[in-house]
Design an enzyme around this catalytic site. Structure first.
Site, PDB file in Angstrom:
ATOM      1  N   PHE A  11       0.837  -1.207   0.000  1.00  0.00           N
ATOM      2  CA  PHE A  11       0.000   0.000   0.000  1.00  0.00           C
ATOM      3  C   PHE A  11       0.870   1.255   0.000  1.00  0.00           C
ATOM      4  CE2 PHE A  11      -3.665   2.554   1.768  1.00  0.00           C
ATOM      5  CZ  PHE A  11      -4.511   2.313   0.695  1.00  0.00           C
ATOM      6  N   VAL A  14       1.457   3.319  -5.479  1.00  0.00           N
ATOM      7  CA  VAL A  14       0.528   2.739  -6.448  1.00  0.00           C
ATOM      8  C   VAL A  14      -0.717   2.196  -5.754  1.00  0.00           C
ATOM      9  CG1 VAL A  14       0.208   0.900  -8.160  1.00  0.00           C
ATOM     10  CG2 VAL A  14       2.335   2.219  -8.120  1.00  0.00           C
ATOM     11  N   VAL A 145       4.343  -2.422 -18.022  1.00  0.00           N
ATOM     12  CA  VAL A 145       4.906  -1.814 -19.237  1.00  0.00           C
ATOM     13  C   VAL A 145       4.086  -0.579 -19.612  1.00  0.00           C
ATOM     14  CG1 VAL A 145       5.502  -2.131 -21.662  1.00  0.00           C
ATOM     15  CG2 VAL A 145       5.708  -4.055 -20.089  1.00  0.00           C
ATOM     16  N   GLU A 202      14.899   8.239  -8.930  1.00  0.00           N
ATOM     17  CA  GLU A 202      15.071   7.902  -7.530  1.00  0.00           C
ATOM     18  C   GLU A 202      16.427   8.407  -7.030  1.00  0.00           C
ATOM     19  OE1 GLU A 202      12.757   6.549  -5.738  1.00  0.00           O
ATOM     20  OE2 GLU A 202      11.365   5.990  -7.346  1.00  0.00           O
ATOM     21  N   ASP A 213      15.515  -1.534 -15.869  1.00  0.00           N
ATOM     22  CA  ASP A 213      14.065  -1.383 -15.948  1.00  0.00           C
ATOM     23  C   ASP A 213      13.563  -1.620 -17.370  1.00  0.00           C
ATOM     24  OD1 ASP A 213      11.381  -0.119 -14.826  1.00  0.00           O
ATOM     25  OD2 ASP A 213      11.850   0.997 -16.648  1.00  0.00           O
ATOM     26  N   LYS A 217      11.181  -4.775 -19.189  1.00  0.00           N
ATOM     27  CA  LYS A 217      10.002  -4.526 -20.015  1.00  0.00           C
ATOM     28  C   LYS A 217      10.131  -5.186 -21.384  1.00  0.00           C
ATOM     29  CE  LYS A 217       9.126  -0.167 -17.639  1.00  0.00           C
ATOM     30  NZ  LYS A 217       9.259   1.315 -17.669  1.00  0.00           N
TER      31      LYS A 217
END
Length: 326
Positions: A11, A14, A145, A202, A213, A217
């Site tokens: 939680f 997102v 994605v 970040e 990352d 994808k």
């Protein structure tokens, strides 16, 4: 059809954005839905979250019963939820754990699953699809994605179309950095610092600037299409300390590419007349080469908490519609 019950695992940004979006759009949905449980290592195990939960979370305190990571699989199994929404953080070193355990446990206990976590999909795609078939439960992962912007899910609208290759810009952080370097003459370090100040990068930007990352994808897209690419087989080159001046008047973008035989992510010089060269800021773009439509280009936001929450809502409606038809 009775109401749909949801269990949320994770939680953070997102999860909270999905909770807010769902409640904002509830009247537009054609089915009843209840978020009955939330499991979060920082905020606890929350049953029947109340209307003020987002305000309580903002205060940074434990809301529900403290939960240990080892008991989460049991809580998933015992839950009466119809759908488990998994929003925990990506862990590349553990190859998608513990998220894969959460998803596989949910499927085995008769629940459909939605995840925005790239790890379990990129590293355990085959296992999850096999569990999906064995237990007749759906696995959806649009948010992995390009967030809520259509990507691989658009292929459902094109029956019979064969993908020859895809290429695109699949990481908004690196695209922002390269755009600022090209358009404003910033150095890599200056552009990275700006991206961090604006919240696009970040504090530790390694997953983005080292192209991890985007490579994940690429794997996810290729597996959906039906190619066998694995993370270890993707050629990966990042943009750390890149000097775009050595490319002359070419526009440098971090391009992700795959066809049946190869896959890579690397800085690539593009001609100025290439549409991808003009995808600026933190936008994403994906170009499919199809046998029926030639080239299909999609451009839109590829990250952000509400953008990702839109992907979850898309997956949720897809699952509910599939249940109704079954």
């Amino acid at each position: 059809m009775r109401g749909v019950r949801i269990l949320i695992i994770g939680f953070g940004n997102v999860g909270q954005a999905f909770y807010e979006l769902l409640n904002t759009k509830r009247d537009l949905l054609s089915f009843d839905i209840t978020i009955g449980e939330i499991i979060d290592r920082s905020r606890g195990y929350i049953i029947n979250p109340g209307p003020d939960i987002l305000k309580d979370v903002a205060k940074g305190r434990l809301i529900g019963r403290k939960v240990d990571i080892d008991e989460i699989p049991r809580l998933i199994t015992e839950s009466n939820a119809d759908i488990v929404c998994e929003f925990t953080d990506l862990n590349v070193k553990s190859r998608g754990e513990p998220a894969f355990t959460y998803l596989s446990t949910a499927i085995r206990s008769g629940k459909h699953v939605i995840t925005t976590n790239k790890g379990p999909i990129a590293f355990h795609y085959d296992e999850l699809m096999e569990l999906s078939r064995k237990y007749n439960r759906l696995v959806r992962f649009k948010g992995t994605v390009m967030a809520g912007t259509p990507s691989f899910n658009i292929l459902k609208l094109l029956p019979g179309a064969h993908v020859e290759y895809f290429m695109g810009i699949l990481n908004g952080t690196t695209n922002f950095i390269l755009s600022r370097m090209y358009e404003e003459g910033l150095s890599f370090n200056e552009a990275l610092k700006l991206a961090q100040q604006l919240g696009y990068a970040e504090a530790d930007p390694s997953l983005d600037i080292d192209s991890i990352d985007a490579a994940l994808k690429v794997v996810i897209l290729s597996r959906v299409i039906g190619w066998g690419h694995r993370f270890e087989n993707v050629e990966v080159e990042g943009i750390r300390d890149i000097d775009i001046r050595r490319y002359g008047d070419k526009v440098i973008k971090l391009v992700a590419y795959a066809d049946k035989g190869k896959a890579y992510v690397k800085p690539t010089p593009l001609d100025k007349n290439d549409v991808l060269a003009h995808v600026s800021r933190n936008l994403n773009a994906l170009r499919f080469k199809l046998d029926t439509l030639s080239e299909l280009l999609i451009i839109g936001p590829g990250a952000g908490k509400f953008e990702t929450a839109q992907a979850v809502l898309t997956d949720l409606v897809d699952i509910v519609n599939s249940i109704r038809l079954s």
